[in-house]
Design a protein around this motif. Sequence first.
Motif, short mmCIF file in Angstrom:
data_model
loop_
_atom_site.label_atom_id
_atom_site.label_comp_id
_atom_site.label_asym_id
_atom_site.label_seq_id
_atom_site.Cartn_x
_atom_site.Cartn_y
_atom_site.Cartn_z
N GLY A 191 0.84 -1.38 0.00
CA GLY A 191 0.17 -0.02 0.06
C GLY A 191 0.83 1.29 -0.04
N CYS A 192 2.09 1.29 -0.16
CA CYS A 192 2.92 2.42 0.02
C CYS A 192 3.45 2.75 -1.35
CB CYS A 192 3.89 2.38 0.97
SG CYS A 192 5.20 3.61 1.22
N PHE A 193 3.11 4.13 -1.65
CA PHE A 193 3.52 4.63 -3.15
C PHE A 193 4.25 5.83 -2.70
CE2 PHE A 193 0.74 1.36 -4.06
CZ PHE A 193 1.02 0.67 -5.01
N ASP A 194 5.39 6.44 -3.51
CA ASP A 194 5.86 7.76 -3.09
C ASP A 194 6.58 8.19 -4.68
OD1 ASP A 194 7.28 9.89 -2.64
OD2 ASP A 194 8.03 8.79 -0.76
N ASP A 195 5.83 9.15 -5.11
CA ASP A 195 6.21 9.85 -6.31
C ASP A 195 7.57 10.79 -6.23
OD1 ASP A 195 4.20 8.57 -7.76
OD2 ASP A 195 2.78 9.85 -7.18
N THR A 196 7.99 10.79 -5.33
CA THR A 196 9.07 11.72 -4.95
C THR A 196 10.51 11.09 -5.49
OG1 THR A 196 8.51 12.43 -2.90
CG2 THR A 196 10.61 12.83 -3.44
N PRO A 197 11.27 11.87 -6.38
CA PRO A 197 12.44 11.13 -7.21
C PRO A 197 13.44 10.67 -5.99
CG PRO A 197 11.88 13.26 -8.31
CD PRO A 197 10.82 13.14 -7.07
N GLY A 198 13.94 9.64 -6.01
CA GLY A 198 14.94 8.97 -5.18
C GLY A 198 14.16 8.19 -3.98
N SER A 199 12.85 8.17 -4.06
CA SER A 199 12.31 7.70 -2.88
C SER A 199 12.51 5.90 -2.67
CB SER A 199 10.63 7.80 -2.93
OG SER A 199 10.14 7.57 -4.17
N GLN A 200 12.74 5.43 -3.88
CA GLN A 200 12.92 3.97 -4.13
C GLN A 200 14.57 3.66 -3.80
OE1 GLN A 200 10.56 1.48 -4.15
NE2 GLN A 200 12.43 0.42 -3.66
N ARG A 201 14.84 2.83 -3.12
CA ARG A 201 16.34 2.44 -2.75
C ARG A 201 16.21 1.09 -3.01
NH1 ARG A 201 17.48 1.98 2.16
NH2 ARG A 201 15.24 2.31 3.10
N LEU A 202 17.42 0.60 -3.48
CA LEU A 202 17.71 -0.70 -3.93
C LEU A 202 18.81 -1.39 -2.97
CD1 LEU A 202 18.36 -0.06 -7.58
CD2 LEU A 202 16.35 -0.96 -6.69
N PRO A 203 18.54 -2.70 -2.63
CA PRO A 203 19.46 -3.35 -1.73
C PRO A 203 20.84 -3.46 -2.27
CG PRO A 203 17.59 -4.74 -1.95
CD PRO A 203 17.64 -3.56 -3.21
N PRO A 204 21.76 -3.57 -1.14
CA PRO A 204 23.45 -3.85 -1.77
C PRO A 204 23.48 -4.82 -2.72
CG PRO A 204 22.99 -3.26 0.58
CD PRO A 204 21.80 -3.25 0.18
N GLY A 205 24.33 -4.64 -3.95
CA GLY A 205 24.33 -5.56 -4.68
C GLY A 205 23.35 -5.91 -5.64
N PHE A 206 22.23 -5.13 -5.69
CA PHE A 206 20.84 -5.60 -6.28
C PHE A 206 21.17 -5.45 -7.80
CE2 PHE A 206 16.67 -4.67 -8.20
CZ PHE A 206 16.02 -5.65 -7.89
N ALA A 207 21.72 -3.99 -8.03
CA ALA A 207 21.93 -3.80 -9.48
C ALA A 207 22.95 -4.73 -10.17
CB ALA A 207 22.33 -2.27 -9.63
N THR A 208 23.69 -5.20 -9.66
CA THR A 208 24.44 -6.45 -10.12
C THR A 208 23.95 -7.49 -10.51
OG1 THR A 208 26.59 -5.23 -8.85
CG2 THR A 208 26.71 -7.48 -9.73
N VAL A 209 23.26 -8.29 -9.55
CA VAL A 209 22.65 -9.28 -9.84
C VAL A 209 21.23 -9.11 -10.73
CG1 VAL A 209 21.48 -11.36 -8.51
CG2 VAL A 209 23.24 -10.17 -7.59
N PHE A 210 20.53 -7.97 -10.59
CA PHE A 210 19.29 -7.84 -11.36
C PHE A 210 19.47 -6.47 -12.04
CE2 PHE A 210 18.16 -10.24 -7.29
CZ PHE A 210 17.76 -11.22 -7.75
#
Length: 343
Positions: A191-210
């Motif tokens: 139920g949580c949504f946020d249209d603010t730029p930068g409001s979504q973070r990624l876990p460490p190492g996430f971009a490398t694996v996914f």
Amino acid sequence: MDEGIPAPYGTGPFADADVARLRRDVEFLAAAGPRSRRRAPRAMERAEAYVRERLADAGWQVERQPFDLRWRIGATDRHGHRALALKPRLHRRLRGANLIATLPGSPAGPTVLVGAHLDSVDGSPGADDNASGVAVVLETARLLARLPRPPAVTLAVFDMEELGLIGARHAARELGRDGRVAGMICLESVGCFDDTPGSQRLPPGFATVFPEAAAATRATGSRGDFTLVVHRRSSAAAAAHWQRAAAAASPGLRGILLRDPRPDGLLGLLIGLAVPPAGHLGRSDHAPFWNRRIPALMLTDTANFRNPHYHRATDVPATLDFARLASVTAATAATAASWPRGT
């Protein structure tokens, strides 16, 4: 097969998911504060009674399935944002109950399970985690009950997720035998949504694996304006189905697909323990079904990677976006009623 869903996706009997009902359900569940079989039993009993009544009012037959388990490895439900593997605990005895609901006249063959956990962590009223998921289950119940023919869908409200997926593990053992479950949709903090730029973070190492999912997140300024649809190869068609239905809902909702490359079964569980970014994808009640080789989706707003109120006293209904929660509901009902078989 996609029978039973009107075209285009998101219309027909699923288009009018009721925002007011969703809000009322979340507010009721969160009003009593934390819900826990051990730490807040009265609040948990009150919440369970409410869910049973709402499902029955929608025409579903509800069975309370108690369990009494000894010496189970799980987790602690105290405050904290850590993943399950990082907070293990050996539970001497756990007594709880899942709620399992079916529609009279539903087909006798394999069923699609739609589930969410009812409990919350100590100190949190759990509006997003996970009254939001339970509210979607309740509204999905109302929408599916209005279909001309009862669909092959079973609803589940799990106990003790915060203690280590205890209720879902029990349900997967009991319901997952002999091919009785064709697929599973888990609603985890939706139920949580946020249209603010930068409001979504990624876990460490996430971009490398996914890298693809990370790129899709960053393409719109890392805004927390989407639902993450976690799936495996076995549930890829269902994930795409949910994404289309969400986009066609009102308001349209962006779904980002994230394929967990691990295989279903024990090997996938072991890989998750060794590779933390992959382990994050098994942090809810879908994981026990994956472990039993049952195709499953997890729908989530990504919890602590977006929501600053995760596992805190400030996780209250006012922080949720109920219009977009209605779109989550419409897409979930559509996907459950027409789960792609044989994928």
